[in-house]
Design a protein around this motif. Structure first.
Motif, short mmCIF file in Angstrom:
data_model
loop_
_atom_site.label_atom_id
_atom_site.label_comp_id
_atom_site.label_asym_id
_atom_site.label_seq_id
_atom_site.Cartn_x
_atom_site.Cartn_y
_atom_site.Cartn_z
N LEU A 26 11.97 -6.92 -2.24
CA LEU A 26 11.61 -6.13 -1.07
C LEU A 26 10.54 -5.12 -1.50
N TYR A 27 9.69 -4.74 -0.58
CA TYR A 27 8.68 -3.73 -0.88
C TYR A 27 9.25 -2.35 -0.55
N ASP A 28 10.35 -2.02 -1.22
CA ASP A 28 11.05 -0.77 -0.98
C ASP A 28 10.46 0.35 -1.84
N GLU A 29 11.10 1.51 -1.80
CA GLU A 29 10.56 2.67 -2.51
C GLU A 29 10.39 2.39 -4.01
N LYS A 30 11.36 1.73 -4.61
CA LYS A 30 11.30 1.45 -6.05
C LYS A 30 10.12 0.53 -6.38
N ARG A 31 9.92 -0.52 -5.58
CA ARG A 31 8.85 -1.49 -5.86
C ARG A 31 7.47 -0.95 -5.51
N ARG A 32 7.38 0.03 -4.65
CA ARG A 32 6.08 0.62 -4.32
C ARG A 32 5.46 1.33 -5.53
N LYS A 33 6.28 1.59 -6.54
CA LYS A 33 5.80 2.26 -7.75
C LYS A 33 5.26 1.28 -8.78
N VAL A 34 5.40 -0.02 -8.53
CA VAL A 34 4.94 -1.04 -9.48
C VAL A 34 3.43 -1.23 -9.34
N ASN A 35 2.73 -1.17 -10.46
CA ASN A 35 1.28 -1.32 -10.47
C ASN A 35 0.86 -2.35 -11.51
N VAL A 36 -0.34 -2.88 -11.33
CA VAL A 36 -0.92 -3.81 -12.31
C VAL A 36 -0.99 -3.10 -13.66
N GLY A 37 -0.58 -3.82 -14.69
CA GLY A 37 -0.58 -3.26 -16.04
C GLY A 37 0.77 -2.69 -16.46
N ASP A 38 1.64 -2.44 -15.49
CA ASP A 38 2.98 -1.94 -15.81
C ASP A 38 3.79 -3.04 -16.49
N ALA A 39 4.83 -2.64 -17.17
CA ALA A 39 5.78 -3.57 -17.77
C ALA A 39 7.07 -3.55 -16.95
N ILE A 40 7.73 -4.69 -16.90
CA ILE A 40 9.05 -4.78 -16.30
C ILE A 40 9.98 -5.38 -17.35
N THR A 97 18.69 -9.21 3.31
CA THR A 97 18.93 -9.51 4.71
C THR A 97 17.62 -9.51 5.50
N GLU A 98 17.65 -10.13 6.65
CA GLU A 98 16.48 -10.13 7.52
C GLU A 98 16.13 -8.72 7.96
N ASP A 99 17.15 -7.89 8.18
CA ASP A 99 16.90 -6.50 8.58
C ASP A 99 16.14 -5.74 7.49
N LYS A 100 16.54 -5.94 6.23
CA LYS A 100 15.84 -5.27 5.12
C LYS A 100 14.41 -5.81 4.97
N GLU A 101 14.25 -7.10 5.18
CA GLU A 101 12.91 -7.71 5.14
C GLU A 101 12.00 -7.05 6.17
N LYS A 102 12.51 -6.88 7.39
CA LYS A 102 11.72 -6.26 8.45
C LYS A 102 11.47 -4.78 8.18
N GLU A 103 12.44 -4.11 7.59
CA GLU A 103 12.32 -2.67 7.32
C GLU A 103 11.26 -2.38 6.25
N TYR A 104 11.27 -3.17 5.16
CA TYR A 104 10.42 -2.87 4.02
C TYR A 104 9.21 -3.79 3.83
N GLY A 105 9.29 -5.01 4.33
CA GLY A 105 8.32 -6.01 3.95
C GLY A 105 8.71 -6.57 2.60
N VAL A 106 7.90 -7.48 2.08
CA VAL A 106 8.24 -8.13 0.81
C VAL A 106 7.07 -8.06 -0.16
N MET A 107 7.39 -8.23 -1.42
CA MET A 107 6.40 -8.13 -2.48
C MET A 107 6.55 -9.30 -3.43
N GLY A 108 5.47 -9.94 -3.74
CA GLY A 108 5.44 -10.92 -4.81
C GLY A 108 4.82 -10.24 -6.01
N ILE A 109 5.60 -10.09 -7.07
CA ILE A 109 5.11 -9.43 -8.28
C ILE A 109 4.64 -10.53 -9.24
N HIS A 110 3.34 -10.59 -9.48
CA HIS A 110 2.73 -11.60 -10.35
C HIS A 110 2.89 -11.13 -11.79
#
Length: 115
Positions: A26-40, A97-110
């Motif tokens: 999900l493109y939630d608050e935690k994932r909005r902090k992910v940037n190119v070059g970061d490590a996971i 859930t579909e509700d969370k998908e609609k609330e946040y949107g989604v993110m594909g992290i390459h």
């Protein structure tokens, strides 16, 4: 920046084996902090005793799983070529859930495995 996330065994092993290069979240608050070059650091569930480190090489944000899956080859997600988009969405519904998908949107992290 280093992010920590958990993964179930199947996606963890696919990333580890080089058979998955886009992690879906999900493109939630935690994932909005992910940037190119970061490590996971992914920790394998259930006990989190095994981990692997990847580097973020890009990301894509969409309003829905359908839009995300329509824009990339199925193999990037570790999915078989014969899987339908509806079945890809069903797999994502195991976690989001579909509700969370609609609330946040989604993110594909390459990602790519760290050296």
């Amino acid at each position: 920046m280093i992010h920590e996330m958990s993964l179930y065994e199947d996606p963890f092993e696919k990333i580890k084996g080089g058979r998955k290069s886009i992690e879906v979240r999900l493109y939630d608050e935690k994932r909005r902090k992910v940037n190119v070059g970061d490590a996971i650091v992914f920790r394998k569930l259930p006990d989190k005793s095994e981990s692997l480190r990847v580097v973020v090489v890009g990301y894509s944000v969409f309003g829905s799983f359908r839009d995300l899956f329509m824009n990339f080859d199925k193999s990037k997600f570790g999915h078989p070529e014969n899987i339908s988009i509806d079945d890809q969405i069903k797999l994502s519904r195991q976690y989001y859930t579909e509700d969370k998908e609609k609330e946040y949107g989604v993110m594909g992290i390459h990602i790519k495995l760290a050296d």
